[in-house]
Motif scaffolding. Sequence first.
Motif, PDB file in Angstrom:
ATOM      1  N   PRO A  21      47.303  46.837  57.287  1.00 15.93           N
ATOM      2  CA  PRO A  21      48.395  46.967  58.272  1.00 15.93           C
ATOM      3  C   PRO A  21      49.684  47.573  57.715  1.00 15.93           C
ATOM      4  CG  PRO A  21      47.344  44.813  58.440  1.00 15.93           C
ATOM      5  CD  PRO A  21      46.825  45.447  57.185  1.00 15.93           C
ATOM      6  N   THR A  22      50.000  47.304  56.437  1.00 13.78           N
ATOM      7  CA  THR A  22      51.247  47.809  55.858  1.00 13.78           C
ATOM      8  C   THR A  22      50.977  48.450  54.502  1.00 13.78           C
ATOM      9  OG1 THR A  22      51.791  45.768  54.663  1.00 13.78           O
ATOM     10  CG2 THR A  22      52.520  45.928  56.959  1.00 13.78           C
ATOM     11  N   ARG A  23      51.818  49.396  54.125  1.00 16.14           N
ATOM     12  CA  ARG A  23      51.644  50.099  52.850  1.00 16.14           C
ATOM     13  C   ARG A  23      51.748  49.153  51.661  1.00 16.14           C
ATOM     14  NH1 ARG A  23      54.971  53.209  49.202  1.00 16.14           N
ATOM     15  NH2 ARG A  23      53.805  55.000  48.352  1.00 16.14           N
ATOM     16  N   ALA A  24      52.560  48.100  51.790  1.00 15.00           N
ATOM     17  CA  ALA A  24      52.739  47.155  50.684  1.00 15.00           C
ATOM     18  C   ALA A  24      51.415  46.519  50.259  1.00 15.00           C
ATOM     19  CB  ALA A  24      53.740  46.074  51.080  1.00 15.00           C
ATOM     20  N   LEU A  25      50.511  46.341  51.217  1.00 13.97           N
ATOM     21  CA  LEU A  25      49.228  45.700  50.910  1.00 13.97           C
ATOM     22  C   LEU A  25      48.300  46.601  50.104  1.00 13.97           C
ATOM     23  CD1 LEU A  25      48.536  43.875  54.302  1.00 13.97           C
ATOM     24  CD2 LEU A  25      49.356  42.887  52.154  1.00 13.97           C
ATOM     25  N   CYS A  26      48.657  47.879  49.977  1.00 16.06           N
ATOM     26  CA  CYS A  26      47.861  48.763  49.124  1.00 16.06           C
ATOM     27  C   CYS A  26      48.029  48.397  47.650  1.00 16.06           C
ATOM     28  CB  CYS A  26      48.279  50.225  49.314  1.00 16.06           C
ATOM     29  SG  CYS A  26      47.824  50.942  50.916  1.00 16.06           S
ATOM     30  N   PHE A  27      49.134  47.743  47.315  1.00 14.71           N
ATOM     31  CA  PHE A  27      49.458  47.482  45.917  1.00 14.71           C
ATOM     32  C   PHE A  27      48.932  46.131  45.427  1.00 14.71           C
ATOM     33  CE2 PHE A  27      52.429  50.529  47.576  1.00 14.71           C
ATOM     34  CZ  PHE A  27      52.494  51.489  46.594  1.00 14.71           C
ATOM     35  N   THR A  28      48.240  45.399  46.277  1.00 13.05           N
ATOM     36  CA  THR A  28      47.662  44.112  45.890  1.00 13.05           C
ATOM     37  C   THR A  28      46.213  44.020  46.342  1.00 13.05           C
ATOM     38  OG1 THR A  28      48.195  42.915  47.923  1.00 13.05           O
ATOM     39  CG2 THR A  28      49.923  43.029  46.252  1.00 13.05           C
ATOM     40  N   GLY A  29      45.491  43.051  45.747  1.00 15.70           N
ATOM     41  CA  GLY A  29      44.102  42.824  46.150  1.00 15.70           C
ATOM     42  C   GLY A  29      43.788  41.352  46.258  1.00 15.70           C
ATOM     43  N   TYR A  30      44.833  40.519  46.348  1.00 12.43           N
ATOM     44  CA  TYR A  30      44.660  39.073  46.393  1.00 12.43           C
ATOM     45  C   TYR A  30      43.844  38.604  47.599  1.00 12.43           C
ATOM     46  CZ  TYR A  30      48.188  38.388  42.707  1.00 12.43           C
ATOM     47  OH  TYR A  30      48.878  38.391  41.523  1.00 12.43           O
ATOM     48  N   GLU A  31      43.837  39.388  48.678  1.00 16.49           N
ATOM     49  CA  GLU A  31      43.187  38.943  49.907  1.00 16.49           C
ATOM     50  C   GLU A  31      41.696  38.685  49.737  1.00 16.49           C
ATOM     51  OE1 GLU A  31      42.490  43.334  49.802  1.00 16.49           O
ATOM     52  OE2 GLU A  31      44.211  42.041  49.375  1.00 16.49           O
ATOM     53  N   ARG A  32      41.109  39.169  48.653  1.00 18.68           N
ATOM     54  CA  ARG A  32      39.670  38.967  48.424  1.00 18.68           C
ATOM     55  C   ARG A  32      39.324  37.539  48.030  1.00 18.68           C
ATOM     56  NH1 ARG A  32      38.626  43.287  43.950  1.00 18.68           N
ATOM     57  NH2 ARG A  32      40.831  42.859  43.499  1.00 18.68           N
ATOM     58  N   CYS A  33      40.321  36.779  47.561  1.00 20.87           N
ATOM     59  CA  CYS A  33      40.092  35.406  47.109  1.00 20.87           C
ATOM     60  C   CYS A  33      40.046  34.464  48.304  1.00 20.87           C
ATOM     61  CB  CYS A  33      41.218  34.991  46.160  1.00 20.87           C
ATOM     62  SG  CYS A  33      40.933  33.401  45.342  1.00 20.87           S
ATOM     63  N   GLU A  34      38.989  33.672  48.389  1.00 19.41           N
ATOM     64  CA  GLU A  34      38.815  32.772  49.522  1.00 19.41           C
ATOM     65  C   GLU A  34      39.365  31.380  49.223  1.00 19.41           C
ATOM     66  OE1 GLU A  34      34.776  32.768  50.799  1.00 19.41           O
ATOM     67  OE2 GLU A  34      34.706  34.939  51.111  1.00 19.41           O
ATOM     68  N   ASN A  35      39.630  30.636  50.280  1.00 20.23           N
ATOM     69  CA  ASN A  35      40.170  29.288  50.148  1.00 20.23           C
ATOM     70  C   ASN A  35      39.237  28.411  49.319  1.00 20.23           C
ATOM     71  OD1 ASN A  35      42.099  27.273  50.680  1.00 20.23           O
ATOM     72  ND2 ASN A  35      40.837  26.439  52.328  1.00 20.23           N
ATOM     73  N   GLY A  36      39.828  27.625  48.405  1.00 15.96           N
ATOM     74  CA  GLY A  36      39.039  26.730  47.560  1.00 15.96           C
ATOM     75  C   GLY A  36      38.600  27.355  46.251  1.00 15.96           C
ATOM     76  N   GLN A  37      38.978  28.629  46.007  1.00 16.72           N
ATOM     77  CA  GLN A  37      38.543  29.320  44.796  1.00 16.72           C
ATOM     78  C   GLN A  37      39.689  29.520  43.814  1.00 16.72           C
ATOM     79  OE1 GLN A  37      36.931  33.041  46.267  1.00 16.72           O
ATOM     80  NE2 GLN A  37      34.903  32.173  46.622  1.00 16.72           N
ATOM     81  N   VAL A  38      39.324  29.647  42.536  1.00 17.86           N
ATOM     82  CA  VAL A  38      40.230  30.150  41.514  1.00 17.86           C
ATOM     83  C   VAL A  38      39.757  31.568  41.222  1.00 17.86           C
ATOM     84  CG1 VAL A  38      40.991  29.994  39.118  1.00 17.86           C
ATOM     85  CG2 VAL A  38      40.741  27.915  40.477  1.00 17.86           C
ATOM     86  N   CYS A  39      40.598  32.558  41.513  1.00 20.40           N
ATOM     87  CA  CYS A  39      40.206  33.960  41.354  1.00 20.40           C
ATOM     88  C   CYS A  39      41.037  34.613  40.256  1.00 20.40           C
ATOM     89  CB  CYS A  39      40.383  34.720  42.658  1.00 20.40           C
ATOM     90  SG  CYS A  39      39.378  34.071  44.023  1.00 20.40           S
ATOM     91  N   ALA A  40      40.341  35.223  39.301  1.00 20.62           N
ATOM     92  CA  ALA A  40      40.990  35.938  38.205  1.00 20.62           C
ATOM     93  C   ALA A  40      40.724  37.430  38.377  1.00 20.62           C
ATOM     94  CB  ALA A  40      40.450  35.444  36.868  1.00 20.62           C
ATOM     95  N   PHE A  41      41.748  38.253  38.116  1.00 22.69           N
ATOM     96  CA  PHE A  41      41.648  39.690  38.355  1.00 22.69           C
ATOM     97  C   PHE A  41      41.899  40.472  37.068  1.00 22.69           C
ATOM     98  CE2 PHE A  41      43.032  37.511  42.146  1.00 22.69           C
ATOM     99  CZ  PHE A  41      42.173  38.002  43.132  1.00 22.69           C
TER     100      PHE A  41
END
Length: 240
Positions: free
Chosen positions: A123-143
């Motif tokens: 939806p916004t250009r700012a979201l191009c600079f992150t990828g956190y949305e791939r992490c689901e609730n209840g998880q510890v996600c390392a990138f």
Amino acid sequence: MNTIRTDIRRGSLITAVLALLCSAFLILPANAEPDPFEDCAQGAFCLYDGSGGTGTRLDVPEGGKDEQYTGTALSVQNNTRMWACVYTTGHYGGSLQTVKPGNDDEYVTDGTRWVVASYKLVPTRALCFTGYERCENGQVCAFAERNGRGAMTVHVPAVDPATQNLGNSYGAETAPKSVWNRTAKHLCFYPRPDYTGTWTEGTTTYGAYVVLRGDSITVPASLAGAFRSHELVNGTSECQ
């Protein structure tokens, strides 16, 4: 005589009009080339394997994404209402190009190809600079990269049989550069794989690096690649 002259004038006029019409048709191209990208439908993000909107076209619907794009894209047209984010490596990593709604872009300049290895529509250009949305609730996600970009590792908490720590131990090859803690517990990071160790900056010594429940962070440059284990705790005082 007058009648004859009138007929001659009319005949000359008709001939001139016909000649003008014929010349007009002759200057029109028989098969006009389509405008670049005009075959990309509204609501689609189109990737072409040729420059200038030519070649084989792939249509991606609004909100579409591909973390491991294996096709060839030398040009694109964004006819969606979203921003298109285009990356040079998989998992939204590497260099980034953004394509505004309604715009096109080229990925070959002076014979040099800019590789498209992943993309997403947001939806916004700012979201191009992150990828956190791939992490689901209840998880510890390392990138593998800053701001939730790059390859993502999901850590499923397990109890270490020796230490009884609820967490994970890992090597340098998987040490994260950014993290999202989407669990109900706090997260304690350590520089050693056995949930121990400290860091020193200047004259100050630090114990565990804490990521509170629900927080996402980019690891400070001085600690990037230094984490070797983490545990989940109910209170930060429980960090080793």
